[in-house]
Design a protein around this motif. Structure first.
Motif, PDB file in Angstrom:
ATOM      1  N   ILE A   1      -6.569 -15.258 -23.760  1.00 19.47           N
ATOM      2  CA  ILE A   1      -7.057 -13.868 -23.735  1.00 19.47           C
ATOM      3  C   ILE A   1      -5.925 -12.891 -24.060  1.00 19.47           C
ATOM      4  O   ILE A   1      -6.085 -11.970 -24.867  1.00 19.47           O
ATOM      5  N   VAL A   2      -4.777 -13.108 -23.433  1.00 21.45           N
ATOM      6  CA  VAL A   2      -3.643 -12.187 -23.637  1.00 21.45           C
ATOM      7  C   VAL A   2      -3.174 -12.242 -25.088  1.00 21.45           C
ATOM      8  O   VAL A   2      -3.021 -11.199 -25.749  1.00 21.45           O
TER       9      VAL A   2
ATOM     10  N   ILE B   1       2.100 -14.509 -32.436  1.00 18.34           N
ATOM     11  CA  ILE B   1       2.344 -14.180 -31.027  1.00 18.34           C
ATOM     12  C   ILE B   1       2.366 -15.464 -30.211  1.00 18.34           C
ATOM     13  O   ILE B   1       1.479 -16.311 -30.334  1.00 18.34           O
ATOM     14  N   ASN B   2       3.391 -15.621 -29.397  1.00 17.74           N
ATOM     15  CA  ASN B   2       3.458 -16.785 -28.515  1.00 17.74           C
ATOM     16  C   ASN B   2       4.056 -16.359 -27.171  1.00 17.74           C
ATOM     17  O   ASN B   2       4.343 -15.173 -26.976  1.00 17.74           O
ATOM     18  N   GLU B   3       4.266 -17.268 -26.280  1.00 13.93           N
ATOM     19  CA  GLU B   3       4.721 -16.916 -24.923  1.00 13.93           C
ATOM     20  C   GLU B   3       6.100 -16.270 -24.907  1.00 13.93           C
ATOM     21  O   GLU B   3       6.456 -15.587 -23.950  1.00 13.93           O
ATOM     22  N   HIS B   4       6.868 -16.503 -25.963  1.00 15.26           N
ATOM     23  CA  HIS B   4       8.234 -15.948 -25.995  1.00 15.26           C
ATOM     24  C   HIS B   4       8.292 -14.567 -26.653  1.00 15.26           C
ATOM     25  O   HIS B   4       9.352 -13.945 -26.674  1.00 15.26           O
TER      26      HIS B   4
ATOM     27  N   GLY C   1       4.683 -14.464 -22.170  1.00 18.67           N
ATOM     28  CA  GLY C   1       4.623 -15.487 -21.121  1.00 18.67           C
ATOM     29  C   GLY C   1       4.743 -14.892 -19.726  1.00 18.67           C
ATOM     30  O   GLY C   1       3.997 -15.270 -18.811  1.00 18.67           O
ATOM     31  N   SER C   2       5.691 -13.943 -19.542  1.00 17.37           N
ATOM     32  CA  SER C   2       5.858 -13.346 -18.206  1.00 17.37           C
ATOM     33  C   SER C   2       4.627 -12.515 -17.840  1.00 17.37           C
ATOM     34  O   SER C   2       4.242 -12.445 -16.669  1.00 17.37           O
ATOM     35  N   LEU C   3       3.999 -11.903 -18.834  1.00 18.91           N
ATOM     36  CA  LEU C   3       2.770 -11.145 -18.565  1.00 18.91           C
ATOM     37  C   LEU C   3       1.638 -12.090 -18.137  1.00 18.91           C
ATOM     38  O   LEU C   3       0.901 -11.811 -17.184  1.00 18.91           O
ATOM     39  N   CYS C   4       1.531 -13.245 -18.824  1.00 21.09           N
ATOM     40  CA  CYS C   4       0.492 -14.222 -18.457  1.00 21.09           C
ATOM     41  C   CYS C   4       0.740 -14.733 -17.028  1.00 21.09           C
ATOM     42  O   CYS C   4      -0.210 -14.901 -16.246  1.00 21.09           O
ATOM     43  N   ASN C   5       2.005 -14.953 -16.686  1.00 20.85           N
ATOM     44  CA  ASN C   5       2.323 -15.414 -15.325  1.00 20.85           C
ATOM     45  C   ASN C   5       1.967 -14.350 -14.288  1.00 20.85           C
ATOM     46  O   ASN C   5       1.483 -14.659 -13.198  1.00 20.85           O
ATOM     47  N   PHE C   6       2.237 -13.098 -14.630  1.00 21.55           N
ATOM     48  CA  PHE C   6       1.918 -11.987 -13.721  1.00 21.55           C
ATOM     49  C   PHE C   6       0.410 -11.938 -13.455  1.00 21.55           C
ATOM     50  O   PHE C   6      -0.042 -11.769 -12.317  1.00 21.55           O
TER      51      PHE C   6
ATOM     52  N   LEU D   1      -3.394 -17.928  -9.066  1.00 21.69           N
ATOM     53  CA  LEU D   1      -3.120 -19.224  -9.693  1.00 21.69           C
ATOM     54  C   LEU D   1      -1.631 -19.530  -9.613  1.00 21.69           C
ATOM     55  O   LEU D   1      -0.796 -18.630  -9.659  1.00 21.69           O
ATOM     56  N   GLU D   2      -1.310 -20.792  -9.555  1.00 23.79           N
ATOM     57  CA  GLU D   2       0.086 -21.203  -9.626  1.00 23.79           C
ATOM     58  C   GLU D   2       0.554 -20.994 -11.061  1.00 23.79           C
ATOM     59  O   GLU D   2      -0.217 -21.120 -12.003  1.00 23.79           O
ATOM     60  N   GLU D   3       1.847 -20.656 -11.229  1.00 22.60           N
ATOM     61  CA  GLU D   3       2.384 -20.551 -12.579  1.00 22.60           C
ATOM     62  C   GLU D   3       2.480 -21.937 -13.184  1.00 22.60           C
ATOM     63  O   GLU D   3       2.810 -22.904 -12.506  1.00 22.60           O
ATOM     64  N   VAL D   4       2.159 -22.039 -14.464  1.00 20.80           N
ATOM     65  CA  VAL D   4       2.230 -23.347 -15.140  1.00 20.80           C
ATOM     66  C   VAL D   4       3.472 -23.383 -16.026  1.00 20.80           C
ATOM     67  O   VAL D   4       3.720 -22.465 -16.757  1.00 20.80           O
TER      68      VAL D   4
END
Lengths: 99, 243
Positions: free
Chosen positions: A9-10, A29-32, A84-89, A96-99
């Motif tokens: 989604i993000v 766009i990727n997690e980094h 990635g940090s936004l998805c973790n937030f 949810l636990e961070e993956v």
């Protein structure tokens, strides 16, 4: 909702914004991908729009999150450092636990 | 052409300064040469761009600095259904600062990083440090000269300030910004939203219209204001010369 769905989604919302607004990207766009700082891909108005777009995209999935909370906006370590940090937030907001 | 001495810049910037306002084709090379030779720092404000005036200024050693965009918006036209306005304004409020110690405290929060795109900060003769000192003095003086100083709250954090002047039902947003630790975190839109929040939180002031000036040197700020629907009313072209 599982973490991969959050990432989807993000990344989808940010990619849509970039495509619609002519933001040129060196890579997909990727997690980094950085959202703030000197290497950021978005200007300040772009970040505001993406924040609202992501909140709306989660609402469409019947999930209410807040990316404009004081904690997100004024924390010493910003959740907008990277995708990635936004998805973790978001994952933490959803318990949810961070993956 | 109007020539105005700016004695306060001796204290702010350490220079004997003046400002010249050029309205039409009322500019001669001789006049400019005379003015330039009498001051350390000259700011020329060209209200209507003409090739002739620009050429005279450049021939006299002036450098083009920026275009100041005078913009405005009617308070009733802020669309509270716009999700950006809705979300950010709901979490923001302003507090009027009147106590002299509190005013000084706000002025002292300005760091080197707060204003980095204005013509003083970008001028190698001055730089960001002097620019922010100049704004600190400005806040203190304007607050005691009829302007209202507000601090901007985002939920419970004080994230910035706003200096405005009330002219009847018009609010002139003179200066404002986010404190350095709150910059680059997705709060930039507040700078353009604050005039609306001031109008909303102070209904007794019956503010109908907000006006402000922004610099062409700060594209991020221009985008914030344009995204909220501010319209450009006027352009002023700024040239400067350091001797």
């Amino acid at each position: 909702m599982e973490k991969p769905k959050i990432n989807e989604i993000v990344i989808g919302a940010i990619t849509d914004y970039c495509e619609t607004n002519g933001v040129e990207l060196a890579e997909a766009i990727n997690e980094h991908t950085p959202l703030i700082g000197s290497a950021r891909i978005l200007d300040s108005m772009g970040l505001v729009n993406v924040i609202v777009d992501i909140e709306t995209a989660f609402l469409d999935e019947d999930v209410e999150i807040s990316l404009t909370s004081e904690a997100a906006m004024s924390g010493r370590i910003s959740p907008f450092r990277s995708v990635g940090s936004l998805c973790n937030f978001i994952a933490r907001q959803m318990g949810l636990e961070e993956v | 052409m109007v020539i105005k001495e700016c004695p306060w810049e001796k204290r702010n910037l350490g220079v004997h300064a003046c400002e010249i306002v050029i309205n039409d084709n009322d500019l001669s090379c001789d006049e400019i040469t005379t003015v330039v030779s009498s001051f350390d720092y000259v700011v020329a404000k060209l209200n209507n761009y003409t090739y002739k005036a620009s050429t005279i200024l450049l021939k006299n050693g002036f450098i083009f600095n920026e275009t100041i965009l005078s913009i405005s918006k009617l308070v009733k036209d802020f669309n509270i259904c716009n999700p950006i306005i809705k979300i950010y304004s709901a979490k923001s409020k302003v507090k009027l600062i009147k106590d002299i110690d509190e005013i000084n405290s706000v002025a002292e929060k300005l760091g080197e990083d707060m204003f980095s795109t204005d013509r003083i900060a970008l001028n190698p003769h001055f730089g960001p440090s002097l620019a922010n000192v100049r704004y600190s003095y400005w806040i203190k003086e304007m607050s005691q000269d009829g302007c209202d100083l507000y601090e901007i709250y985002y939920e419970n954090s004080i994230v910035g300030f706003s200096l405005v002047k009330q002219n009847g039902k018009i609010t002139d947003y003179i200066l404002g910004g986010l404190y350095p630790q709150y910059q680059d975190k997705g709060l930039g839109i507040l700078t353009a939203l604050v005039p609306y929040i001031i109008a909303r939180d102070n209904p007794e002031k019956e503010i109908k219209r907000v006006i402000t000036n922004i610099s062409s040197n700060n594209l991020d700020v221009i985008k914030c204001y344009s995204s909220l629907g501010y319209v450009i009313d006027n352009c002023t072209y700024i040239f400067t010369k350091n001797n």
